[in-house]
Motif scaffolding. Structure first.
Motif, PDB file in Angstrom:
ATOM      1  N   LYS A 237       0.825  -1.211   0.000  1.00  0.00           N
ATOM      2  CA  LYS A 237       0.000   0.000   0.000  1.00  0.00           C
ATOM      3  C   LYS A 237       0.862   1.266   0.000  1.00  0.00           C
ATOM      4  CE  LYS A 237      -2.084  -1.069   3.921  1.00  0.00           C
ATOM      5  NZ  LYS A 237      -1.323  -2.295   4.262  1.00  0.00           N
ATOM      6  N   SER A 238       1.795   1.310   0.945  1.00  0.00           N
ATOM      7  CA  SER A 238       2.625   2.519   1.040  1.00  0.00           C
ATOM      8  C   SER A 238       3.473   2.697  -0.215  1.00  0.00           C
ATOM      9  CB  SER A 238       3.538   2.446   2.267  1.00  0.00           C
ATOM     10  OG  SER A 238       2.766   2.468   3.441  1.00  0.00           O
ATOM     11  N   THR A 239       3.929   1.590  -0.745  1.00  0.00           N
ATOM     12  CA  THR A 239       4.731   1.680  -1.964  1.00  0.00           C
ATOM     13  C   THR A 239       3.913   2.282  -3.099  1.00  0.00           C
ATOM     14  OG1 THR A 239       6.011  -0.233  -1.266  1.00  0.00           O
ATOM     15  CG2 THR A 239       6.107   0.348  -3.588  1.00  0.00           C
TER      16      THR A 239
ATOM     17  N   PRO B  34       1.357  11.049   4.990  1.00  0.00           N
ATOM     18  CA  PRO B  34       2.238   9.894   5.183  1.00  0.00           C
ATOM     19  C   PRO B  34       1.747   8.986   6.308  1.00  0.00           C
ATOM     20  CG  PRO B  34       3.514  11.923   5.064  1.00  0.00           C
ATOM     21  CD  PRO B  34       2.074  12.310   5.221  1.00  0.00           C
ATOM     22  N   GLN B  35       2.169   7.738   6.210  1.00  0.00           N
ATOM     23  CA  GLN B  35       1.748   6.747   7.211  1.00  0.00           C
ATOM     24  C   GLN B  35       2.256   7.122   8.607  1.00  0.00           C
ATOM     25  OE1 GLN B  35       2.772   2.757   6.138  1.00  0.00           O
ATOM     26  NE2 GLN B  35       1.931   1.874   7.985  1.00  0.00           N
ATOM     27  N   SER B  36       3.496   7.646   8.672  1.00  0.00           N
ATOM     28  CA  SER B  36       3.987   8.097   9.981  1.00  0.00           C
ATOM     29  C   SER B  36       3.576   9.555  10.185  1.00  0.00           C
ATOM     30  CB  SER B  36       5.508   7.957  10.039  1.00  0.00           C
ATOM     31  OG  SER B  36       6.078   8.441   8.861  1.00  0.00           O
TER      32      SER B  36
ATOM     33  N   ASP C 177      -2.361   7.500   3.695  1.00  0.00           N
ATOM     34  CA  ASP C 177      -1.738   6.195   3.942  1.00  0.00           C
ATOM     35  C   ASP C 177      -1.944   5.823   5.412  1.00  0.00           C
ATOM     36  OD1 ASP C 177      -0.357   3.887   3.657  1.00  0.00           O
ATOM     37  OD2 ASP C 177       1.588   4.809   3.210  1.00  0.00           O
ATOM     38  N   GLU C 178      -2.907   4.984   5.664  1.00  0.00           N
ATOM     39  CA  GLU C 178      -3.278   4.589   7.026  1.00  0.00           C
ATOM     40  C   GLU C 178      -3.305   5.804   7.956  1.00  0.00           C
ATOM     41  OE1 GLU C 178      -2.004   0.892   8.422  1.00  0.00           O
ATOM     42  OE2 GLU C 178      -1.125   0.245   6.533  1.00  0.00           O
ATOM     43  N   PRO C 179      -4.167   6.755   7.668  1.00  0.00           N
ATOM     44  CA  PRO C 179      -4.098   8.046   8.370  1.00  0.00           C
ATOM     45  C   PRO C 179      -4.533   7.979   9.818  1.00  0.00           C
ATOM     46  CG  PRO C 179      -6.021   7.993   6.975  1.00  0.00           C
ATOM     47  CD  PRO C 179      -5.256   6.746   6.683  1.00  0.00           C
TER      48      PRO C 179
HETATM   49 MG   LIG Z   1       2.346   1.079   4.809  1.00  0.00          MG
END
Ligand SMILES: [Mg+2]
Ligand SMILES: Nc1ncnc2c1ncn2[C@@H]1O[C@H](COP(=O)(O)OP(=O)(O)O)[C@@H](O)[C@H]1O
Lengths: 447, 304
Positions: B40-42, B80-82, B157-159
């Motif tokens: 997913k993140s990619t 971003p995910q982080s 991304d997975e917020p």
């Molecule tokens: Mg990810």
């Protein structure tokens, strides 16, 4: 450029809100300069024991030996010990048998024995004994050098005596008396004076060259009380450079400390790149219109500015604590600071570029900085180092930064004279940054 | 709007994306559902121009997306995910920095910052350092920082992270923006999030899209395993005769379980019960879930 400035502004805003980083930038350098200055005794004014401890045992009753002892006691570089302190605090003169155990106990590392047979008739020269427990070559060389200087400069009479003793042995007393008498006659005829008195002086080894303390008039042309060496070899001592420098010791070394501190500070800030990566900030920045080049150059600029600020603080500390003359050299000093900070920043960025992790970057930084500082002359002068290390020195940015500081603060160099040094620092910066940028683009940082 | 064609992305020996194709239309709330490591993140990073694919094409409004063309992704925002915030800086300073990167400034930037902070209920904390915020507050700020420049397409991304605290605030904000015309790609490994939010969902695992469609379309792909339960008793006895032949009927512990035939229409079932005067509350049914679909497609669970 707008993007770079935005990123730069962001980094300074972070610095301002980070108390630890702020104190590291402004307070720690001050404290460090102060501490280093204390440790190295820069501009020391206290009168406590100083100089290298030197034990002296005088077994000779020759008056010249007493003079030698007095001369050594007057020598700044030595702290002369002649007495042995008994357990009941009473004192007696040191003897040669005391020396070795005391040296083993580290009471002193150098000792001079003036033996009873200070002057022998079987050889020319003085018979002295030096005991040493050398800790390093430089100290040993220094001690020997100063000893020789003191002996030769202060008691040339001893050499005359030695010459007479030797002549007596080879020629025999009657022949030597005849020789002395004929010399005395010639001297009296040429320069005037009482031939008998001159012959007496000669027999005592006093050739009128040195410090004779009886009332004999010196031969014409010979200056009474003059330094023996000063007459043998006339040295006009002229310090060409740095004559008017106010705080010579501090001026030479503060630059070295500053560089070392700067390297640590700047490579820490480069290692912080990893922090931004781990927090996904590069993703955010790069998905915005920023590019990798923007990020790297903003970091570079930030490093240079931070380094500049830090150098200014360090030199300000040098100015305030040790009276280094900064204000008369300000423009050129700032110029060298900019180039030195740029080279340091490039170095920090290269470390971050080749390291797989911030821990690795920090470890590598510590290693490289210590080596580079030592080899580059931040700890002690490069001129003391072996030839091949001196050659390596010239590859370090520490060397060239210190060279630049010295040129400005010590030699009062002109802009033209400064140019080669700045050119080399600029070259180092460009080369190191080129490698760093290349590595950043394939390394893990932006992946 | 966004077209992804046969995209392959490798990290050394790992193939993170293995021939991904999909299209996202304007105004869609597109979900990317898959477990950790699915890619997913990619995929997000390729769309955001952080990386270049090894093969395949990505275009936004017909213009190729690439890591070297920042202008192509001007209409795009990435969450971003982080939590990608400068934690030493205040909420406001963070937003100012990110806004300035997009060329926003002056009164316009200030107005957008005010609006953004209000949208995530952080106005009264605007001058506080982000590191003093709770996880949920940081998540909200992380989201809204990607909206300042008013992108057409928002990549989330997975917020919500692992922190359920601010989930609803984030959902409501996103739903409101989508109603106002924003297109969203939302990645998650929570089927509940995908079920609630997304108008269309792609199920991704091991770098491949295994299924793509609306929630209903996806669930239809499950072999029909619906089961209707109702209590055994005199009321329901007449129903049994009518269901005979329509599927499989079992009785256990006083409960009848009816598994309809594949072509059996639920509407037929309710016509029968209505005509018998049976109240709807007697009947419970077990609907299939995305979780079950994922298990069916990949043989794994989403939490793995
Ligand atoms: Mg990810
Ligand atoms: N920078 C990277 N270097 C090497 N492998 C990576 C990198 N990023 C992700 N991967 C690998 O690619 C695969 C997909 O990862 P990712 O896209 O992060 O999945 P998700 O976001 O769905 O959890 C995983 O196997 C992961 O380990």
């Amino acid at each position: 450029m707008r993007i770079i400035l935005t990123l730069l502004q962001k980094d300074f805003a972070r610095l301002v809100r980070d108390k630890a980083a702020l104190s590291l930038t402004f307070i720690v350098p001050f404290a460090l300069i102060y501490l280093f200055g204390q440790v190295f005794g820069v501009n020391r004014t206290d009168t406590g024991p100083s100089g290298i401890p030197l034990a002296v045992v005088n077994e000779s009753d020759n008056p010249a030996a007493a003079k030698l002892l007095a001369a050594l006691q007057g020598e700044k570089a030595f702290f002369v010990v002649t007495k042995f302190v008994n357990p009941d605090k009473s004192m007696r003169p040191l003897t040669e048998t005391d020396l070795r155990p005391m040296m083993k106990a580290n009471n002193f590392r150098f000792a001079l024995v003036i033996p009873r047979d200070l002057i022998r008739d079987d050889e020319f020269g003085l018979h002295l004994k030096i005991l040493s427990n050398p800790r390093n070559e430089i100290e040993t060389q220094t001690v020997h050098g100063i000893l020789q200087k003191t002996i030769f400069a202060n008691v040339p009479q001893l050499l005359g005596q030695s010459l007479q003793a030797r002549a007596k042995k080879t020629l025999g007393s009657p022949k030597l008396a005849a020789f002395n008498s004929s010399i005395a006659g010639t001297v009296a005829k040429t320069f005037g004076g009482d031939p008998a008195a001159i012959q007496r002086d000669l027999e005592r080894g006093d050739f009128g060259l040195g410090d004779a303390d009886d009332g004999t008039p010196a031969p014409a042309g010979g200056q009474r009380g003059a330094d023996f060496f000063a007459q043998l070899v006339k040295i006009d001592n002229e310090q060409v450079i740095g004559r008017d420098v106010k705080a010579p010791a501090a001026t030479h070394i503060v630059g070295g400390w500053a560089m070392q501190f700067l390297l640590f500070a700047v490579s820490a800030s480069a290692a912080a790149l990893f922090h931004e990566k781990e927090h996904g900030l590069f993703q955010r920045l790069l998905s915005a219109p920023a590019t990798r080049a923007h990020i790297l150059w903003s970091k570079f600029l930030y490093g240079v500015l931070l380094g500049l600020v830090q150098l200014v603080v360090l030199f300000a500390a040098g100015r305030i604590l040790y009276g280094i003359d900064v204000e008369h050299h300000l423009p050129f000093l700032m110029l060298v600071c900019v180039f030195a900070a740029a080279a340091c920043t490039a170095f920090g960025m290269l470390l971050a570029a080749v390291s797989p992790s911030p821990e690795a970057a920090r470890g590598l930084a510590t290693f490289c900085i210590l080596i580079m500082s030592a080899v580059g002359g931040a700890w002690f002068p490069v001129s003391f180092m072996p030839e091949f290390i001196q050659r390596i020195s010239k590859l370090t940015l520490v060397y060239w930064s210190m060279e630049g500081f010295d040129q400005v603060l010590w030699a009062n160099a002109s802009f033209i004279e400064l140019l080669p040094t700045l050119g080399i620092l600029g070259g180092i910066t460009a080369a190191v940054m080129a490698v760093a940028v290349w590595r950043f683009n394939r390394g893990p940082l932006f992946d | 709007m966004l077209l992804i064609q046969d995209v392959i992305k490798r990290y050394g020996p790992i193939t993170a994306l293995d021939g991904v194709s999909l299209e996202v239309k304007p105004g869609e709330f597109f979900g990317l559902l898959g477990p950790n490591g699915a890619g997913k993140s990619t995929l997000m990073s390729l769309v955001a121009g952080l990386r270049s694919p090894d093969a395949g094409r990505l275009t936004l409004n017909g213009r190729p997306l690439s890591a070297t063309d920042p202008a192509a992704r001007a209409g795009l925002g990435l969450v971003p995910q982080s939590i990608a915030l400068y934690e030493e800086l205040s909420a406001e300073q963070n937003l100012r920095t990110f806004g300035a990167l997009y060329g926003l400034r002056g009164a316009d930037l200030r107005a957008r910052i005010d609006e953004a902070l209000a949208a995530v209920q952080l106005t009264d904390r605007r001058r506080d350092q982000v590191k003093t915020f709770s996880g949920g507050m940081q998540r909200r700020l992380n989201l809204v920082a990607a909206l300042l420049h008013r992108p057409q397409l928002l990549l989330c991304d997975e917020p919500t992270g692992i922190d359920p605290q601010s989930r609803n605030a984030i959902f409501e904000l996103l739903e409101a923006r989508v109603r106002a015309g924003l297109t969203v790609i939302y990645s998650t490994h929570y089927m509940e999030e995908a079920t609630r939010l997304c108008s269309r969902i792609g199920i991704i695992d091991h770098g491949k899209i295994h299924a793509l469609g609306t929630l209903d379309e996806l669930l239809m792909r499950l072999p029909f395993e619906e089961e209707i339960r109702f209590p055994a008793g005199p009321d329901t006895a007449p129903l049994l005769a009518r269901l005979a032949g329509q599927g499989e009927l079992t009785t256990l512990d006083g409960t009848h379980r009816f598994h309809p035939r594949a072509d059996y229409r639920l509407s037929a079932f309710f016509t029968q019960t209505e005509s018998l005067g049976l109240p709807a509350r007697l009947f419970t049914s077990q609907r299939p879930t995305l979780e079950a679909l994922f298990l069916h497609l990949t043989g794994r669970t989403l939490r793995e």
